[in-house]
Write an enzyme that holds these catalytic residues in place. Sequence first.
Site, mmCIF file in Angstrom:
data_model
loop_
_atom_site.group_PDB
_atom_site.id
_atom_site.type_symbol
_atom_site.label_atom_id
_atom_site.label_comp_id
_atom_site.label_asym_id
_atom_site.label_seq_id
_atom_site.Cartn_x
_atom_site.Cartn_y
_atom_site.Cartn_z
ATOM 1 N N HIS A 139 0.842 -1.204 0.000
ATOM 2 C CA HIS A 139 0.000 0.000 0.000
ATOM 3 C C HIS A 139 0.876 1.252 0.000
ATOM 4 C CE1 HIS A 139 -3.196 -2.555 2.211
ATOM 5 N NE2 HIS A 139 -3.705 -2.261 1.030
ATOM 6 N N CYS A 183 -2.966 0.549 9.911
ATOM 7 C CA CYS A 183 -4.026 -0.317 9.382
ATOM 8 C C CYS A 183 -4.999 -0.830 10.449
ATOM 9 C CB CYS A 183 -3.423 -1.472 8.618
ATOM 10 S SG CYS A 183 -2.299 -2.430 9.598
HETATM 11 C C1 CIR Z 1 -3.791 -7.739 3.379
HETATM 12 O O1 CIR Z 1 -2.974 -8.229 2.607
HETATM 13 O O2 CIR Z 1 -4.799 -7.160 2.990
HETATM 14 C C2 CIR Z 1 -3.536 -7.887 4.862
HETATM 15 N N1 CIR Z 1 -2.895 -9.115 5.121
HETATM 16 C C3 CIR Z 1 -2.706 -6.741 5.384
HETATM 17 C C4 CIR Z 1 -3.404 -5.413 5.251
HETATM 18 C C5 CIR Z 1 -2.649 -4.303 5.876
HETATM 19 N N2 CIR Z 1 -3.349 -3.077 5.682
HETATM 20 C C6 CIR Z 1 -2.789 -1.884 5.743
HETATM 21 O O3 CIR Z 1 -1.590 -1.758 5.954
HETATM 22 N N3 CIR Z 1 -3.563 -0.833 5.517
#
Ligand code: CIR
Length: 254
Positions: free
Chosen positions: A160, A247
């Site tokens: 991201h 997140c």
């Molecule tokens: C994903 O791949 O969507 C999750 N395992 C990790 C998401 C992390 N989100 C973020 O940093 N905004």
Amino acid sequence: MHIAITREVSPRIGQCELTHLDRQPIDIELARAQHQQYTTCLAALGCQLVQLPAEPALPDSVFVEDTAVVLDELAIITRPGADSRQPETSSTAKALEPYRTLWRIEAPGTLDGGDVLRIGKTLYVGLSTRTNQAAIDQMAAFLDPFEYTVQGVQVNGFLHLKSAVTQVAEDTLLINPVWVTAALFGDRTIIEIDPVEAYAANALLIGETLIYPTSYPRTRQRLEQHSIKVQAVDVSELIKAEGAVTCCSLLFRV
Ligand code: CIR
């Protein structure tokens, strides 16, 4: 006052989406304890917590940031780029309804909140494996009446946009210069991560305190050398799921 929406760790977090990391076993009890420490830290910094129950069927649902973008004027419910994550948005929308008018990203748009970096009235949006131009166009249309600028930023080789750049003080950004160029973000103070800590650019600023993972001590030292007040949290188990500190919450003012 800040509201912080968080969600308990799913018992299935071990089956999370992974894009750039190899799968490692996640200690679920430790992940829960670390998440608890993170929410305690938000509360200590004056946030009013709205803690959503775990979604046992949804492995990545602790990462609530990806399900909405909350601004002063409205909230945008995302359409996450990983199919397994799309069911996460309905409970977030319910939690946000009392606070904001809701707008929704519709197909073919896909958007993860982790790709949206707001600095003042500019939204930098990562064009990534999760977020596409159709979603950016929808956001720009929703936000046009409120005078935001929405600017796409190419994201290649990392998950991201906010894996590569976050705001760490007024007018100061923490950047991984291998992943994004500081020139995109105008005339601001730039702190570069320590090169051996590739994932160290994700930090969460609340007021004048920076919530920051204990996993990146070298970059933390750089932050402290810039007189940034760091509140360190151990989120090592959540890092194994490709998450970090922004997140795990949706933060907004009421
Ligand atoms: C994903 O791949 O969507 C999750 N395992 C990790 C998401 C992390 N989100 C973020 O940093 N905004």
